[in-house]
Scaffold this active site. Structure first.
Site, PDB file in Angstrom:
ATOM      1  N   SER A 158       0.804  -1.207   0.000  1.00  0.00           N
ATOM      2  CA  SER A 158       0.000   0.000   0.000  1.00  0.00           C
ATOM      3  C   SER A 158       0.853   1.280   0.000  1.00  0.00           C
ATOM      4  O   SER A 158       1.607   1.518  -0.923  1.00  0.00           O
ATOM      5  CB  SER A 158      -0.966  -0.038   1.184  1.00  0.00           C
ATOM      6  OG  SER A 158      -1.892   1.012   1.108  1.00  0.00           O
TER       7      SER A 158
ATOM      8  N   ARG B  52      -3.890   5.651  21.694  1.00  0.00           N
ATOM      9  CA  ARG B  52      -4.130   4.237  21.383  1.00  0.00           C
ATOM     10  C   ARG B  52      -2.804   3.592  20.983  1.00  0.00           C
ATOM     11  O   ARG B  52      -1.947   4.237  20.367  1.00  0.00           O
ATOM     12  CB  ARG B  52      -5.167   4.077  20.274  1.00  0.00           C
ATOM     13  CG  ARG B  52      -4.866   4.810  18.996  1.00  0.00           C
ATOM     14  CD  ARG B  52      -5.940   4.553  17.940  1.00  0.00           C
ATOM     15  NE  ARG B  52      -5.822   3.230  17.369  1.00  0.00           N
ATOM     16  CZ  ARG B  52      -5.051   2.932  16.303  1.00  0.00           C
ATOM     17  NH1 ARG B  52      -4.334   3.871  15.712  1.00  0.00           N
ATOM     18  NH2 ARG B  52      -5.009   1.710  15.841  1.00  0.00           N
ATOM     19  N   PRO B  53      -2.641   2.308  21.314  1.00  0.00           N
ATOM     20  CA  PRO B  53      -1.405   1.637  20.910  1.00  0.00           C
ATOM     21  C   PRO B  53      -1.395   1.396  19.407  1.00  0.00           C
ATOM     22  O   PRO B  53      -2.446   1.127  18.819  1.00  0.00           O
ATOM     23  CB  PRO B  53      -1.464   0.309  21.678  1.00  0.00           C
ATOM     24  CG  PRO B  53      -2.912   0.081  21.961  1.00  0.00           C
ATOM     25  CD  PRO B  53      -3.558   1.428  22.053  1.00  0.00           C
TER      26      PRO B  53
ATOM     27  N   ARG C 207       0.015   6.150  19.751  1.00  0.00           N
ATOM     28  CA  ARG C 207      -0.412   7.253  18.881  1.00  0.00           C
ATOM     29  C   ARG C 207      -1.304   8.202  19.673  1.00  0.00           C
ATOM     30  O   ARG C 207      -2.168   7.755  20.440  1.00  0.00           O
ATOM     31  CB  ARG C 207      -1.157   6.717  17.656  1.00  0.00           C
ATOM     32  CG  ARG C 207      -0.291   5.777  16.834  1.00  0.00           C
ATOM     33  CD  ARG C 207      -0.882   5.466  15.475  1.00  0.00           C
ATOM     34  NE  ARG C 207      -0.122   4.426  14.795  1.00  0.00           N
ATOM     35  CZ  ARG C 207       1.031   4.610  14.169  1.00  0.00           C
ATOM     36  NH1 ARG C 207       1.575   5.818  14.141  1.00  0.00           N
ATOM     37  NH2 ARG C 207       1.665   3.616  13.583  1.00  0.00           N
TER      38      ARG C 207
END
Length: 541
Positions: A64, A497-498, A506
């Site tokens: 991506s 959040r991990p 983050r």
């Protein structure tokens, strides 16, 4: 299963010692030279998955928006969805198994998932334009063949195109023809029908500059160009002939750095957009007369589509349940506009496309986009049937015409997954039909200033969250600290959040001014550093 053949073939795709991989939302991703064993084994797993479901499945070789040196692989389930979570676990086990345990792990998967090895297996394969992708897709084929599966290699395709092909195959062509021509024809026909009805304000509105991230999107968009009506004037930049994939360009670069890509010359008020490396994300942007850069991200794309669909639903007078699905990263202004002005229900879910897709399936019409520009619209079977019936049978002209626009939207949208080409055509059609400029679209609401940061920690698992990742449960005291910091600023919120892939936490913060958003993000990053085992020097403002 021919154990001897498996051993021989597997030895050619040996696992690097000590390497452990984890199958997440994006499948496996790492440096390309480390992936050969994993892609061979995903060929094995795809053959098992196909047998378990008595259906074709897909395997896409891509990383991506990652740098060109990386690569990755992900599996696609029969209706074009992402791999079922229970099989993500099998993928991880299989990729990490030692050579001598491979046969045993395959046998265990067959027992747990009730795989009948006497059934046929069919796997569709696609790849992006990375230098490593062709060799890796050959390793996938090795894996499929050693377990007696069949395959169809589509070669170079966008990720959403492969999802589309798998869905077409398993709906016996109801969703469309499982060929690239079928994809181009279905989308361009729906798009042409839609813009026929537009009274566009001059030729300038039809010009669009597209940054294709030096990736597969450029190749496929060029192939699709002859299918477009003549008045569509698209100009492709970063087509992969000169520069490296994703280098200083693409949707991720533009979103993160909030500036235009290298290789695209922007004049004031020109409409521009960027795809990511495998063309499943899109963001729009422009420069105003003063040279100021404006980003139009996934939140604003979801809002534009929602406004358009809501107007059509009012005309067809059907009681369809429509909702927008977002993550905690969605800008607070977008949520407020959707709920308070547009009166559309908004649902917040955990980060990761599979969570958004799953939630969107609960409604007649579910619009979902991540802020990064990955998203689509899902129509329930019942809603689609009703809309197509109205086109055929409705006597009232206004209702029938609105139903016809909805029907073309259904055909233009790739409902299997976010698709930059499809989403771009949806946006272009809506802007043309509503006679909107890119500036008018941008002015629907004003984003709250925000800041994203990350803090390195010894172990990201010390952070646990709830309420769609908006509230930290552990470590003790962290959420209370965040709540106290948020109270200091107007219109503010923050969450942590991990990361799903690395030992970092983050941080997202928004507030009434950029200065306050930056200050809040920094203060929260310090709290994370001190309470969640930060590594290295403390974060600097």
């Amino acid at each position: 299963m021919d154990a001897e053949a498996l051993r021989r073939r597997s030895a050619r795709h040996a696992k690097p010692s000590g390497l452990r991989l984890h199958y997440g939302t994006a499948g496996f991703r790492t440096r390309a030279p480390l992936l050969d064993h994993a892609v061979f084994r995903m060929g094995l797993l795809a053959a098992l998955r196909s047998r378990a479901l008595s259906a074709a499945v897909g395997v896409m070789v891509t990383a991506s928006h990652n740098p060109e040196e990386d690569n990755g692989i992900k599996l696609v389930d029969p209706l074009g969805e992402m791999l079922h979570p229970s099989w993500e676990e099998y993928a991880t086990q299989l990729a990490n198994a030692e050579e001598e345990d491979l046969e045993k792990v395959i046998t265990e998967i067959c027992q747990k998932a009730a795989v009948n090895m006497h059934k046929d297996a069919l796997v569709f394969i696609g790849r992006d334009t990375r230098p490593s992708s062709e060799k890796l897709s050959q390793s996938v084929i090795d894996g499929i063949l050693v377990l007696g599966g069949q395959y169809h290699d589509y070669g170079l395709v966008t990720t959403p195109q492969l999802h589309y092909m798998v869905c077409c195959q398993n709906t016996q062509g109801q969703y469309g023809k499982a060929t690239l021509e079928g994809y181009y024809e279905k989308l361009s026909k729906a798009f042409t029908e839609l813009i026929k009805q537009s009274h566009s304000s001059g030729e300038s509105q039809r010009h669009l500059k597209i940054d294709c991230a030096n990736g597969i999107g450029a190749l496929k968009l060029s192939e699709m160009k002859p299918y477009f009506p003549q008045e569509v004037l698209i100009h492709i930049y970063n087509d992969g002939t000169k520069e490296k994939l994703n280098h200083l360009c693409g949707a991720d670069f533009v979103k993160v750095h909030q500036k235009p890509p290298v290789g695209l010359d922007m004049k004031p008020n020109e409409r521009c957009c960027s795809f990511d490396g495998d063309a499943d994300r899109i963001v729009y942007y422009y420069k105003d007369a003063t040279g100021h850069f404006h980003l139009i991200d996934g939140d604003k794309i979801a809002t534009l589509i929602s406004i358009f669909l809501k107007e059509l639903l009012a005309k067809v007078k059907q009681n369809f349940k429509m909702a927008v699905v977002q993550t905690a990263y969605a800008n607070g202004s977008s949520t407020r506009y959707l709920e308070e002005t547009l009166k559309v229900p908004v649902h917040c879910v955990k980060t990761g496309v599979k969570h958004l897709h799953h939630k969107a399936q609960e409604f007649d019409i579910g619009v979902y986009f991540e802020a990064n520009g990955h998203g689509t619209v899902l129509f329930s079977k019942a809603a689609e049937t009703k809309i197509r019936q109205l086109v055929k049978e409705e006597k009232d002209d206004e209702k029938r015409e609105a139903a016809k626009v909805l029907e073309n939207m259904i055909d233009l949208i790739n409902q299997t997954v976010g698709d930059a080409i499809s989403d771009m055509l949806v946006i272009e059609a809506i802007l043309a039909l509503k006679g909107l400029t890119v500036q008018q679209w941008d002015a629907i609401y004003t984003d709250l200033p925000n800041r994203l940061l990350k803090v390195q920690v010894a172990d990201r698992r010390v952070i646990d969250t709830r309420d769609a990742e908006r509230c930290a449960v552990t470590p003790p005291g962290l959420q209370e600290k965040i709540d106290a910091l948020v109270k200091k600023y107007q219109l503010s919120r923050a969450f942590v959040r991990p990361s799903g892939t690395e030992d970092v936490v983050r941080i997202y913060a928004e507030a009434d001014t950029q200065e306050n958003a930056d200050a809040l993000a920094h203060e929260v990053s310090l709290a994370v550093y001190h309470l969640a085992g930060g590594k290295g020097a403390p974060p600097q403002p």
